[in-house]
Motif scaffolding. Structure first.
Motif, PDB file in Angstrom:
ATOM      1  N   LEU A 154       0.888  -1.145  -0.023  1.00 12.27           N
ATOM      2  CA  LEU A 154      -0.104   0.040  -0.032  1.00 12.27           C
ATOM      3  C   LEU A 154       0.930   1.325   0.122  1.00 12.27           C
ATOM      4  O   LEU A 154       0.542   2.259  -0.752  1.00 12.27           O
ATOM      5  N   GLN A 155       1.868   1.343   0.801  1.00 13.08           N
ATOM      6  CA  GLN A 155       2.827   2.543   0.739  1.00 13.08           C
ATOM      7  C   GLN A 155       3.535   2.674  -0.517  1.00 13.08           C
ATOM      8  O   GLN A 155       3.493   3.783  -0.901  1.00 13.08           O
ATOM      9  N   THR A 156       3.702   1.699  -1.356  1.00 15.68           N
ATOM     10  CA  THR A 156       4.261   2.201  -2.755  1.00 15.68           C
ATOM     11  C   THR A 156       3.328   2.870  -3.404  1.00 15.68           C
ATOM     12  O   THR A 156       3.970   3.724  -4.462  1.00 15.68           O
ATOM     13  N   VAL A 157       2.184   2.783  -3.253  1.00 15.30           N
ATOM     14  CA  VAL A 157       1.108   3.840  -3.989  1.00 15.30           C
ATOM     15  C   VAL A 157       0.368   4.844  -3.283  1.00 15.30           C
ATOM     16  O   VAL A 157      -0.607   5.442  -3.834  1.00 15.30           O
ATOM     17  N   ALA A 158       0.996   5.146  -2.202  1.00 17.16           N
ATOM     18  CA  ALA A 158       0.639   6.176  -1.367  1.00 17.16           C
ATOM     19  C   ALA A 158       0.286   7.474  -1.875  1.00 17.16           C
ATOM     20  O   ALA A 158      -0.543   8.307  -1.358  1.00 17.16           O
ATOM     21  N   ASP A 159       1.361   7.801  -2.885  1.00 14.10           N
ATOM     22  CA  ASP A 159       1.120   9.281  -3.498  1.00 14.10           C
ATOM     23  C   ASP A 159       0.351   9.196  -4.764  1.00 14.10           C
ATOM     24  O   ASP A 159       0.486  10.061  -5.336  1.00 14.10           O
ATOM     25  N   CYS A 160      -0.071   7.931  -5.017  1.00 15.24           N
ATOM     26  CA  CYS A 160      -0.650   8.100  -6.502  1.00 15.24           C
ATOM     27  C   CYS A 160      -2.470   8.249  -6.380  1.00 15.24           C
ATOM     28  O   CYS A 160      -2.835   7.921  -5.166  1.00 15.24           O
ATOM     29  N   GLY A 207      -6.344   8.569  -8.006  1.00 16.04           N
ATOM     30  CA  GLY A 207      -7.420   8.113  -9.403  1.00 16.04           C
ATOM     31  C   GLY A 207      -7.984   6.878  -9.084  1.00 16.04           C
ATOM     32  O   GLY A 207      -7.815   6.164  -8.067  1.00 16.04           O
ATOM     33  N   ILE A 208      -8.902   6.515  -9.697  1.00 13.07           N
ATOM     34  CA  ILE A 208      -9.928   5.295  -9.860  1.00 13.07           C
ATOM     35  C   ILE A 208      -9.169   3.987  -9.626  1.00 13.07           C
ATOM     36  O   ILE A 208      -9.497   3.353  -8.698  1.00 13.07           O
ATOM     37  N   SER A 209      -8.227   3.859 -10.593  1.00 15.17           N
ATOM     38  CA  SER A 209      -7.436   2.649 -10.679  1.00 15.17           C
ATOM     39  C   SER A 209      -6.586   2.461  -9.355  1.00 15.17           C
ATOM     40  O   SER A 209      -6.408   1.328  -8.952  1.00 15.17           O
ATOM     41  N   ARG A 258      -9.030   1.198  -6.664  1.00 16.86           N
ATOM     42  CA  ARG A 258      -9.125  -0.103  -6.997  1.00 16.86           C
ATOM     43  C   ARG A 258      -8.128  -1.069  -6.608  1.00 16.86           C
ATOM     44  O   ARG A 258      -8.549  -2.109  -5.865  1.00 16.86           O
ATOM     45  N   LEU A 259      -6.908  -0.636  -6.927  1.00 18.82           N
ATOM     46  CA  LEU A 259      -5.814  -1.367  -6.238  1.00 18.82           C
ATOM     47  C   LEU A 259      -5.581  -1.549  -4.851  1.00 18.82           C
ATOM     48  O   LEU A 259      -5.619  -2.661  -4.213  1.00 18.82           O
ATOM     49  N   ARG A 260      -5.768  -0.409  -4.333  1.00 16.80           N
ATOM     50  CA  ARG A 260      -5.851  -0.450  -2.663  1.00 16.80           C
ATOM     51  C   ARG A 260      -6.987  -1.493  -1.958  1.00 16.80           C
ATOM     52  O   ARG A 260      -6.667  -2.062  -1.189  1.00 16.80           O
ATOM     53  N   HIS A 261      -8.067  -1.169  -2.754  1.00 17.88           N
ATOM     54  CA  HIS A 261      -9.170  -2.500  -2.268  1.00 17.88           C
ATOM     55  C   HIS A 261      -8.774  -3.836  -2.494  1.00 17.88           C
ATOM     56  O   HIS A 261      -8.829  -4.476  -1.717  1.00 17.88           O
ATOM     57  N   LYS A 262      -8.122  -3.909  -3.558  1.00 15.20           N
ATOM     58  CA  LYS A 262      -7.544  -5.218  -3.994  1.00 15.20           C
ATOM     59  C   LYS A 262      -6.557  -5.667  -2.948  1.00 15.20           C
ATOM     60  O   LYS A 262      -6.423  -6.813  -2.445  1.00 15.20           O
ATOM     61  N   ASP A 272       0.417  -4.484 -11.207  1.00 11.98           N
ATOM     62  CA  ASP A 272      -0.644  -3.312 -11.134  1.00 11.98           C
ATOM     63  C   ASP A 272       0.078  -2.147 -10.489  1.00 11.98           C
ATOM     64  O   ASP A 272      -0.026  -1.104 -10.900  1.00 11.98           O
ATOM     65  N   ALA A 273       0.702  -2.192  -9.173  1.00 14.74           N
ATOM     66  CA  ALA A 273       1.176  -1.213  -8.625  1.00 14.74           C
ATOM     67  C   ALA A 273       2.339  -0.394  -9.636  1.00 14.74           C
ATOM     68  O   ALA A 273       2.567   0.618  -9.345  1.00 14.74           O
ATOM     69  N   TYR A 274       3.187  -1.137 -10.150  1.00 21.44           N
ATOM     70  CA  TYR A 274       4.337  -0.821 -11.050  1.00 21.44           C
ATOM     71  C   TYR A 274       3.698   0.154 -12.018  1.00 21.44           C
ATOM     72  O   TYR A 274       3.972   1.235 -12.243  1.00 21.44           O
ATOM     73  N   GLN A 275       2.349  -0.369 -12.643  1.00 18.29           N
ATOM     74  CA  GLN A 275       2.045   0.541 -13.995  1.00 18.29           C
ATOM     75  C   GLN A 275       1.370   1.725 -13.266  1.00 18.29           C
ATOM     76  O   GLN A 275       1.475   2.948 -13.934  1.00 18.29           O
TER      77      GLN A 275
END
Length: 78
Positions: free
Chosen positions: A7-13, A15-17, A20-24, A40-43
């Motif tokens: 979760l921390q890897t995408v903390a500063d991202c 948008g809807i995508s 969704r990823l956080r939910h997953k 998905d996180a990489y993308q």
């Protein structure tokens, strides 16, 4: 620990995508499934920042997954 690291890897991202990823990530049941979500996180990180930053963040997760995922799968992104 693994879930929060991912979760921390995408903390500063944003948008809807990303939502969704956080939910997953929050609802995934196995470490193997969390490992698969790193793509998905990489993308999303690549889109929000750069491929270099995305690779650094995803590669930093290798230590977190060590011992939980088959060592042959723990390859670095270049």
């Amino acid at each position: 620990m693994i879930r929060s690291a991912l979760l921390q890897t995408v903390a500063d991202c944003d948008g809807i995508s990303v939502h969704r990823l956080r939910h997953k990530i929050e609802h995934t049941q196995t470490v193997q499934d969390l490992w698969l979500l790193r793509n998905d996180a990489y993308q999303l990180i690549s889109q929000a920042t750069s491929q270099t930053v995305a690779a650094e963040r995803i590669n930093a997760l290798l230590a977190v997954f060590e011992g939980w995922v088959d060592a042959r799968q723990l390859g670095r992104i270049r």
